[in-house]
Design a protein around this motif. Structure first.
Motif, short mmCIF file in Angstrom:
data_model
loop_
_atom_site.label_atom_id
_atom_site.label_comp_id
_atom_site.label_asym_id
_atom_site.label_seq_id
_atom_site.Cartn_x
_atom_site.Cartn_y
_atom_site.Cartn_z
N GLY A 444 0.94 -1.21 -0.05
CA GLY A 444 -0.09 -0.06 -0.01
C GLY A 444 0.78 1.21 0.07
N SER A 445 0.16 2.21 0.22
CA SER A 445 0.94 3.49 0.36
C SER A 445 0.11 4.48 1.03
CB SER A 445 1.12 4.11 -0.89
OG SER A 445 0.06 4.34 -1.74
N GLY A 446 0.77 5.89 1.60
CA GLY A 446 -0.05 6.94 2.37
C GLY A 446 0.66 7.43 3.40
N ASN A 447 -0.01 8.05 4.19
CA ASN A 447 0.26 8.80 5.45
C ASN A 447 0.51 7.89 6.61
OD1 ASN A 447 0.62 11.43 4.11
ND2 ASN A 447 -1.66 11.47 4.17
N PHE A 448 1.25 8.21 7.33
CA PHE A 448 1.38 7.43 8.58
C PHE A 448 1.68 8.28 9.93
CE2 PHE A 448 5.61 7.75 6.95
CZ PHE A 448 6.39 7.90 8.07
#
Length: 586
Positions: A444-448
């Motif tokens: 996946g990908s994105g903010n954390f």
């Protein structure tokens, strides 16, 4: 306006609550807020969309008028706490009646940040409000009896608050957010109708599961989604039964994921394969509320969710009879959904849990963004002989987030590489120095978010426990204290060592009829996934297989008897410790 006192709510103080500045100085004291019953002036009339008072008492009086208009009555006198310190936690017991709804309200001064988390009789989170404001509230409608606990936690600001519980019928659901803001409740997603292609795949799924004795119990519920987007659907599952839940993507959908989670958001089952449709199977050990999370990963258009039930014939997979008959078909899966939890709210819930366990922030938390296969390093200064927990949490487009902690030589000290988006690393380093925490986006990908915490109390205690196993025991003891559980002085704790993953150990315990118990097990270094089962004879009473290092089970026997606990090494191996807790006032 008078309200009948329908039941007595118990009040008790979290024994582990400490103020950060006191803990840092080495002088640990218990925060002891004073609670008093207080009378409210509710003789006025509802003010419609008039501004809610900034005074906590007056605001609660306005809330009471609003809730009274919806048929909700206060269960007892409101409580007033004149000074709850920052990081202090307090719990209030609620003994609900089935098929009755309860709205829990707390109001502090406007500059405060007060959190509310509600847990059921098994200690599972069933509702929460961790928005950064001073007016948390939540509504719960338990399907079964069993003591619930409303946990209040002062995140910042400190000072006074008022607390009250109101009961009403499921036919009317209050919306205090709209009441506070004066805004109309927002509309839901647009409903969707089954198209021929999706209807055909649903029929194929019905046939395939039907051949296994699994029957549909919830009609497909469709809504329009835009990428990225997700939804949460309430489930009411029966221990000893087996279920299947699916998502089917309509025209325009390229990839949908489905997860079954508990009230804290912990994933119990998932299907994140890159397909239009997804399916999870789950056989809960305990009866209670769960949630089905549907995530649209790619595309835009209608997505349909559907539920199935297989009632075990004879013994369950664990070799025991079902605890109760399965719930009525209409109660398994709600016919409406709500918006999924975003990254900020998810982090606030986990942060609230870490603080309730006794941890304090170790520096500031950080927010970042990663693509699939990317990683980011964070430097963290740790002190030898102290213990820490480091938390990571990804947003809804993150499928697998990992944490790896290394020392200055590059050697791995600890890691969480389970397939989920909420890794946690706990460590008690021997040497002081700079360590490196690598946050890796495995899928996946994105903010954390990345957040380190420190354990402000001691790391060595009775029973010869020290380091990580002692801190884990302290964490769960803190949570149990908020639910009025104390170590049972009549039941001697014990410990053991399981030498290999997959191994088990058994211990006998005596429980007294008419009392309520929590049995806790914690694993030591290298023992991060412990399963715990409570049985009597050939009957399984309770089980915790939530993939944690500190499982617990609850039971309220009606008669004195001997029970057996089984400790199993589901992941790792090594030292473990178990202890019996008794609920005060039970």
């Amino acid at each position: 306006m008078g309200y009948p006192m329908n039941r007595k709510l118990g009040l008790f103080l979290f024994a582990g609550a400490v103020v950060a500045s006191i803990a840092a100085s080495g002088c640990v004291r218990r925060a002891r807020p004073v609670n008093r019953e207080t009378n409210l002036n509710t003789g006025g009339e509802a003010q419609g969309t008039a501004a809610v008072s900034t005074d906590p008492r007056q605001a609660l009086e306005q809330v009471e008028v609003y809730l009274g208009g919806l048929g909700y009555n206060r269960t007892q006198a409101a409580m007033h706490n004149p000074n709850l310190p920052v990081n202090a936690v307090i719990g209030y017991a609620i003994d609900p009646r089935p098929n009755t709804c309860y709205t829990i309200v707390a109001i502090a001064a406007g500059s405060s940040d007060l959190n509310l988390v509600v847990s059921d009789a098994q200690g599972q989170t069933v509702a929460y409000n961790v928005e950064p404001d001073a007016r948390p509230w939540a509504t719960v409608c338990p399907a079964t009896m069993g003591r619930h606990v409303a946990r209040l936690q002062m995140v910042s600001g400190g000072g006074e608050y008022y607390y009250a519980v109101y009961q009403g019928t499921p036919a009317t659901q209050p919306n205090l957010q709209a009441f506070y803001t004066g805004a109309a409740a927002g509309g839901g997603r647009q409903a969707a109708q089954l198209d021929p292609a999706t209807s055909g795949r649903l029929e194929q799924l019905d046939q395939a599961l039907g051949a296994e004795g699994v029957q549909r119990v919830a009609e497909p519920h469709g809504e329009q989604f835009a990428n990225p987007d997700d939804s949460m659907t309430q489930l009411n599952l029966q221990g000893g039964s087996c279920y299947a839940f699916g998502s089917l993507g309509g025209p325009g959908i390229r990839d949908s994921d489905v997860f079954l989670v508990d009230g804290q958001g912990n994933e119990l089952a998932r299907d994140v394969t890159p397909n239009v449709d997804a399916l999870v199977r789950f056989c809960p050990d305990q009866t209670g509320p769960y949630q089905l999370r549907m995530r649209l990963y790619a595309g835009a258009g209608p997505v349909f969710t559907v539920g199935y039930l297989q009632q075990p014939q004879g013994a369950t997979a664990q070799g025991t009879e079902p605890q109760q008959p399965p719930p009525p078909v209409g109660n398994v899966m709600a016919t409406t959904s709500t918006a999924g939890v975003g990254l900020d709210e998810n982090f606030r819930l986990l942060d609230s849990d870490m603080r309730a366990r006794g941890y304090l922030p170790h520096g500031d938390h950080s927010r970042g963004e990663l693509g699939e296969g990317q990683s980011r390093d964070f430097s963290v200064q740790l002190e030898g002989g102290k213990c820490y927990a480091i938390l990571g949490v990804g947003d809804n487009s993150v499928r697998n987030l990992d944490l790896v902690l290394k020392d200055s030589s590059g050697a791995t000290i600890d890691q969480d590489v389970e397939v989920d988006a909420r890794p946690v690393v706990r460590v008690c380093p021997e040497q002081s120095g700079a360590y490196t925490m690598t946050v890796g986006m495995n899928a996946g990908s994105g903010n954390f978010y990345y957040a380190p915490y420190r354990w402000p109390r001691g790391t060595r205690g009775p029973f010869g426990l020290s380091g990580l196993i002692y801190v884990r025991l302290g964490e769960v003891t803190s949570l149990l204290a908020t639910q009025s559980y104390e170590p049972d002085l009549e039941a001697a704790p014990g410990q053991g060592n399981i030498r290999r993953e997959g191994g088990s150990a058994w211990h006998n315990i005596e429980l007294e009829g008419g009392q309520c118990y929590a049995i806790l097990t914690v694993g030591g270094d290298g023992f991060n996934n412990v399963d715990l089962t409570l049985s009597q004879g050939n009957n399984q009473i309770a089980r915790d297989t939530t993939r944690s290092a500190f499982p617990s089970v609850r039971h309220c026997p009606t008669e004195n008897g001997r029970y057996r606990i089984e400790v199993s090494a589901a992941g790792g191996s090594g030292q473990y410790f178990y202890q019996v807790f008794r609920r005060s006032g039970s």
